[in-house]
Design an enzyme around this catalytic site. Structure first.
Site, PDB file in Angstrom:
ATOM      1  N   ASN A   9       1.780  -8.931   4.327  1.00 45.84           N
ATOM      2  CA  ASN A   9       1.969  -8.157   5.556  1.00 45.84           C
ATOM      3  C   ASN A   9       1.303  -6.802   5.334  1.00 45.84           C
ATOM      4  O   ASN A   9       1.844  -5.956   4.627  1.00 45.84           O
ATOM      5  CB  ASN A   9       3.474  -8.003   5.819  1.00 45.84           C
ATOM      6  CG  ASN A   9       3.764  -7.056   6.973  1.00 45.84           C
ATOM      7  OD1 ASN A   9       2.875  -6.711   7.752  1.00 45.84           O
ATOM      8  ND2 ASN A   9       5.019  -6.624   7.088  1.00 45.84           N
ATOM      9  N   LYS A  11       0.832  -4.443   7.366  1.00 44.70           N
ATOM     10  CA  LYS A  11       1.429  -3.371   8.174  1.00 44.70           C
ATOM     11  C   LYS A  11       0.333  -2.508   8.821  1.00 44.70           C
ATOM     12  O   LYS A  11      -0.725  -3.017   9.173  1.00 44.70           O
ATOM     13  CB  LYS A  11       2.388  -2.528   7.323  1.00 44.70           C
ATOM     14  CG  LYS A  11       3.401  -3.370   6.551  1.00 44.70           C
ATOM     15  CD  LYS A  11       4.542  -2.543   6.022  1.00 44.70           C
ATOM     16  CE  LYS A  11       5.375  -3.372   5.069  1.00 44.70           C
ATOM     17  NZ  LYS A  11       6.656  -2.793   4.780  1.00 44.70           N
ATOM     18  N   HIS A  95      10.699  -8.330  11.965  1.00 45.69           N
ATOM     19  CA  HIS A  95      10.624  -7.472  10.786  1.00 45.69           C
ATOM     20  C   HIS A  95      11.563  -6.278  10.973  1.00 45.69           C
ATOM     21  O   HIS A  95      11.696  -5.756  12.080  1.00 45.69           O
ATOM     22  CB  HIS A  95       9.179  -6.999  10.574  1.00 45.69           C
ATOM     23  CG  HIS A  95       8.969  -6.395   9.223  1.00 45.69           C
ATOM     24  ND1 HIS A  95       9.381  -5.114   8.924  1.00 45.69           N
ATOM     25  CD2 HIS A  95       8.429  -6.894   8.085  1.00 45.69           C
ATOM     26  CE1 HIS A  95       9.091  -4.861   7.658  1.00 45.69           C
ATOM     27  NE2 HIS A  95       8.512  -5.919   7.127  1.00 45.69           N
ATOM     28  N   GLU A  97      11.229  -3.287  10.338  1.00 45.30           N
ATOM     29  CA  GLU A  97      10.600  -2.079  10.898  1.00 45.30           C
ATOM     30  C   GLU A  97      10.520  -2.169  12.419  1.00 45.30           C
ATOM     31  O   GLU A  97      10.640  -1.157  13.116  1.00 45.30           O
ATOM     32  CB  GLU A  97       9.216  -1.875  10.250  1.00 45.30           C
ATOM     33  CG  GLU A  97       9.375  -1.410   8.807  1.00 45.30           C
ATOM     34  CD  GLU A  97       8.257  -1.830   7.867  1.00 45.30           C
ATOM     35  OE1 GLU A  97       7.173  -2.210   8.346  1.00 45.30           O
ATOM     36  OE2 GLU A  97       8.473  -1.777   6.638  1.00 45.30           O
ATOM     37  N   GLU A 167      14.683 -10.690   3.958  1.00 44.68           N
ATOM     38  CA  GLU A 167      14.201  -9.378   3.526  1.00 44.68           C
ATOM     39  C   GLU A 167      15.332  -8.360   3.623  1.00 44.68           C
ATOM     40  O   GLU A 167      15.554  -7.775   4.703  1.00 44.68           O
ATOM     41  CB  GLU A 167      13.043  -8.916   4.412  1.00 44.68           C
ATOM     42  CG  GLU A 167      11.829  -9.802   4.352  1.00 44.68           C
ATOM     43  CD  GLU A 167      10.542  -9.031   4.638  1.00 44.68           C
ATOM     44  OE1 GLU A 167       9.633  -9.100   3.805  1.00 44.68           O
ATOM     45  OE2 GLU A 167      10.467  -8.339   5.666  1.00 44.68           O
ATOM     46  N   GLY A 173       9.881  -1.850   0.647  1.00 39.00           N
ATOM     47  CA  GLY A 173       9.112  -0.629   0.378  1.00 39.00           C
ATOM     48  C   GLY A 173       9.830   0.374  -0.500  1.00 39.00           C
ATOM     49  O   GLY A 173       9.404   1.532  -0.590  1.00 39.00           O
ATOM     50  N   SER A 212       9.879  -5.515  -1.960  1.00 37.06           N
ATOM     51  CA  SER A 212       9.397  -4.985  -3.243  1.00 37.06           C
ATOM     52  C   SER A 212       9.021  -6.082  -4.243  1.00 37.06           C
ATOM     53  O   SER A 212       9.222  -5.925  -5.450  1.00 37.06           O
ATOM     54  CB  SER A 212      10.419  -4.008  -3.845  1.00 37.06           C
ATOM     55  OG  SER A 212      10.575  -2.881  -3.004  1.00 37.06           O
TER      56      SER A 212
HETATM   57  C1  PEP Z   1       7.584  -6.205   4.095  1.00 37.52           C
HETATM   58  O1  PEP Z   1       7.211  -5.246   4.738  1.00 37.52           O
HETATM   59  O2  PEP Z   1       7.756  -7.300   4.642  1.00 37.52           O
HETATM   60  C2  PEP Z   1       7.819  -6.027   2.658  1.00 37.52           C
HETATM   61  C3  PEP Z   1       8.458  -6.953   2.017  1.00 37.52           C
HETATM   62  O3  PEP Z   1       7.343  -4.856   2.111  1.00 37.52           O
HETATM   63  P1  PEP Z   1       7.308  -4.493   0.527  1.00 37.52           P
HETATM   64  O4  PEP Z   1       6.775  -5.701  -0.197  1.00 37.52           O
HETATM   65  O5  PEP Z   1       6.373  -3.333   0.439  1.00 37.52           O
HETATM   66  O6  PEP Z   1       8.699  -4.176   0.128  1.00 37.52           O
END
Ligand code: PEP
Length: 249
Positions: A9, A11, A95, A97, A167, A173, A212
């Site tokens: 992803n 972003k 997601h 976000e 997630e 992040g 992460s």
């Molecule tokens: C994500 O945005 O779906 C995600 C898992 O981000 P990160 O791997 O940076 O934690």
């Protein structure tokens, strides 16, 4: 038999130069990888360019969002048919976000799930609890509620061929991944929750972990029986790190 899927992803990152460079590097790194699905979700404005750059490779194109409407007066939105038209297959919805910054509700996300299925695209449904919810012991209740929005409107069969990404919001992040055991417990809960309605669908649905994931922690996460690959944010912007994660799956 489930095959893992690792999806990047990207972003709100990239430009025309970076899209070409990163895809060229990923193609080189991943040319011999087998047994694991690989997808990337660049920003929508670069989807056609990415599709062209991916031509002939086994990396599949994905996208980061879709509108719940099919067409019409919805300025700034992108429909499922448009995503299909430019060659995207795996579409991220729900997601955290978007849930947080765009106030997307479970009901809206379920509607997006439905339009993707109707268009023949694959929803990648993100679910997961916040830090506070985790601390309060509400992880399972939150995941169940987010799943139920789809289950109650579309039924368990909607998850046939779909992808779920667990997630935990506190892991996205932050550099603080869930432990393999923590993630496995929630993944098993998710599979069991769907199995209450349809055991066969639950058995085949891909459940990715996201939060992460990096080159150092991926292999251990993937040893868990219900973790079928990963949705990767930050580490998907570096071809070498992303390739290590794909190879670990
Ligand atoms: C994500 O945005 O779906 C995600 C898992 O981000 P990160 O791997 O940076 O934690």
């Amino acid at each position: 038999m489930r095959h893992p899927l690792v999806m990047g992803n990207w972003k709100l990152n990239g430009n025309t130069h970076m899209v070409n460079e990163l895809i060229a590097a990923l193609r080189a790194e991943l040319s011999t990888v087998e047994g694991c699905g690989v997808a990337i979700a660049p920003p929508e404005v670069y989807l056609s360019q990415a599709k062209h750059a991916l031509s002939g490779s086994r990396i599949v194109l994905g996208a980061q969002n879709v509108d719940s409407n099919l067409s019409g007066a919805f300025t700034g939105e992108i429909s499922a048919d448009m995503l299909k038209d430019v060659g995207a297959k795996y579409i991220i919805i729900g997601h955290s976000e978007r849930r947080t910054y765009h106030k997307e509700s479970d009901e809206l996300i379920a509607k997006k799930f439905g339009v993707l299925k109707a268009a023949g695209l694959t929803p990648v449904l993100c679910i997961g609890e916040t830090d506070a919810e985790n601390e309060a012991g509400q992880t399972q209740a939150v995941c169940a509620k987010q799943l139920d929005a789809v289950l109650s409107t579309l039924g368990a069969e909607a998850f046939q061929g779909a992808v779920i990404a667990y997630e935990p919001v506190w892991a996205i992040g932050t550099g603080k991944s869930a432990t393999p055991a923590q993630a496995q417990a929630v993944h098993k809960f998710i599979r069991d929750h769907i199995a209450k309605q349809d055991a066969a669908v639950a058995e085949q649905v891909i459940i990715q972990y996201g939060g992460s994931v990096n080159a150092a922690n991926a292999a251990e996460l993937f040893t868990q029986p219900d973790i079928d690959g990963a949705l990767v944010g930050g580490a998907s912007l570096k071809a070498d790190a992303f390739a290590v994660i794909v190879k670990a799956a």
